[in-house]
Scaffold this active site. Structure first.
Site, PDB file in Angstrom:
ATOM      1  N   SER A 141       0.819  -1.212   0.000  1.00 35.23           N
ATOM      2  CA  SER A 141       0.000   0.000   0.000  1.00 35.23           C
ATOM      3  C   SER A 141       0.850   1.258   0.000  1.00 35.23           C
ATOM      4  O   SER A 141       1.494   1.569   0.997  1.00 35.23           O
ATOM      5  CB  SER A 141      -0.905   0.004   1.235  1.00 35.23           C
ATOM      6  N   LYS A 194      10.427  -6.198   5.172  1.00 37.36           N
ATOM      7  CA  LYS A 194      10.494  -5.881   3.737  1.00 37.36           C
ATOM      8  C   LYS A 194      11.142  -4.528   3.502  1.00 37.36           C
ATOM      9  O   LYS A 194      11.694  -4.276   2.414  1.00 37.36           O
ATOM     10  CB  LYS A 194       9.109  -5.960   3.101  1.00 37.36           C
ATOM     11  N   ASP A 247       3.646  -6.997  -0.228  1.00 38.68           N
ATOM     12  CA  ASP A 247       4.240  -5.767   0.292  1.00 38.68           C
ATOM     13  C   ASP A 247       5.689  -5.630  -0.141  1.00 38.68           C
ATOM     14  O   ASP A 247       6.181  -4.524  -0.395  1.00 38.68           O
ATOM     15  CB  ASP A 247       4.134  -5.764   1.817  1.00 38.68           C
ATOM     16  N   VAL A 282      10.445   9.655   7.955  1.00 35.89           N
ATOM     17  CA  VAL A 282      11.086   8.534   8.637  1.00 35.89           C
ATOM     18  C   VAL A 282      11.365   7.407   7.648  1.00 35.89           C
ATOM     19  O   VAL A 282      10.500   7.015   6.869  1.00 35.89           O
ATOM     20  CB  VAL A 282      10.197   8.015   9.779  1.00 35.89           C
ATOM     21  N   GLU A 284      11.978   3.826   7.912  1.00 32.49           N
ATOM     22  CA  GLU A 284      11.926   2.743   8.894  1.00 32.49           C
ATOM     23  C   GLU A 284      12.946   1.648   8.613  1.00 32.49           C
ATOM     24  O   GLU A 284      13.428   0.981   9.531  1.00 32.49           O
ATOM     25  CB  GLU A 284      10.518   2.139   8.943  1.00 32.49           C
TER      26      GLU A 284
END
EC number: 1.1.1.94
Length: 338
Positions: A141, A194, A247, A282, A284
């Site tokens: 997404s 991922k 994803d 950010v 991640e």
């Protein structure tokens, strides 16, 4: 589903996009953030231009800086804050909330020092009398696509199937569809890990490698993500679903992905400090790389791609040298588990 009141904690790109989905479904949406200028922009101009320059939000989406006002009489709370502040925000919620609600989170990462999953942090900090079983909302997404109502299919995972089904109904509509899963560990680790592979895939692009190399890092990246997840108690089947390979594809191949863009910049020779400063968001995958590397070392899980990216980010190893090391590892069977 009857109209619900949902507090969305975090007015970033994904929090904003999910707020619009909930609003489209007729729910009352309250966004909470700690930057007064951003909150005022959402309420006054119905925009969040730091993330979406050309998007106008529905005027029914209201933003707050006061957490108590945000949480008053809500049915559900959605955490969409950076991994490193999840525990702090959860503590604030626990101190403020006065009734039991559905707790969801849509962030993707591991707590840097403890290596814990975000659902574990929420369970630790929010007492059981104030919450349901945690629901993880995760999958392929891009906020940039969801915000313009492009088709999006993701997963709602909870130990309690009925709670996952509540979230499925809460979000699903003609352009946004959720599937349920009870493998919280699998869905959550897939979403977190991922990001590491996306950094690597971006770096290959920045170095000028072609599609063969990019396909290889996604496939072999999925293999090592699955190994770590299974070691933590996940089902290997989860990694073949939306929250796993789905994803990984969307994050590891698209310019929309901030982790992919960070890797691309690393591959082109930019410093990590400059990348983080220029992106203003950010990344991640950077902190998750360290957490995953240390967790893999602790559990004895073979993760050569993660190890290579860790060495590049945290020890200054030349990216080409890291690739050379992977290509010269001892020969293995493709389905070898270690």
């Amino acid at each position: 589903m009857e109209k619900q009141t949902v507090a969305v904690l975090g007015p970033g790109s994904w929090g904003t996009a999910l707020s619009q989905v909930l609003n489209d479904n007729g729910h009352e949406v309250r966004i909470w953030g700690n930057l007064p200028e951003q909150i005022n922009e959402i309420n006054t101009h119905h925009t969040n231009k730091h993330y979406f320059k050309d998007v106008v939000l529905d005027e029914n989406i209201i933003a707050y800086t006061d957490l108590a006002e945000t949480l008053k009489d809500v049915d559900a709370i959605l955490f969409v804050v950076p991994t490193k502040v999840t525990r702090l925000v959860a503590q604030q919620v626990a101190q403020t909330l006065d009734h039991k609600v559905i707790i969801m989170h849509a962030s993707k990462g591991l707590e840097p020092d403890s290596h814990k999953q975000l659902s574990t942090i929420l369970e630790e900090e929010i007492p059981e009398h104030l919450r349901s079983d945690i629901v993880v909302v995760s999958g392929p997404s891009h906020a940039e696509e969801t915000i313009v109502r492009d088709l999006t299919l993701i997963t709602a995972a909870s130990k309690d199937l009925q709670t996952a089904q509540y979230v499925q109904k809460l979000f699903s509509n003609h352009y946004f569809r959720l599937y349920t899963n009870t493998d919280v560990i699998g869905v959550e680790t897939a979403g977190a890990l991922k990001n590491i592979i996306a950094v690597g895939a971006g770096a290959l692009h920045g170095l000028g490698f072609g599609d063969n190399a990019k396909a290889a890092i996604i496939a072999r990246g999925l293999a090592e993500i699955t190994r770590l997840g299974v070691a933590l108690g996940a089902s290997p089947l989860t990694y073949s679903g939306l929250s796993g390979v789905g994803d990984l594809i969307v994050t590891g191949t698209s310019i929309h992905s901030r982790n992919w863009r960070a890797g691309d910049a690393l591959g082109r020779g930019e410093s990590l400090a400059d990348i983080e400063a220029n992106m203003g968001m950010v990344i991640e995958g950077i902190s998750t790389t360290r957490a995953a590397y240390e967790l893999a070392q602790e559990l004895g899980v073979y993760m050569p791609i993660t190890q290579a990216i860790y060495q590049v980010i945290y020890h200054g190893t030349n990216i080409k040298d890291a690739i050379y090391d992977i290509m010269n590892n001892e020969f293995k069977a493709e389905n070898e588990w270690s």
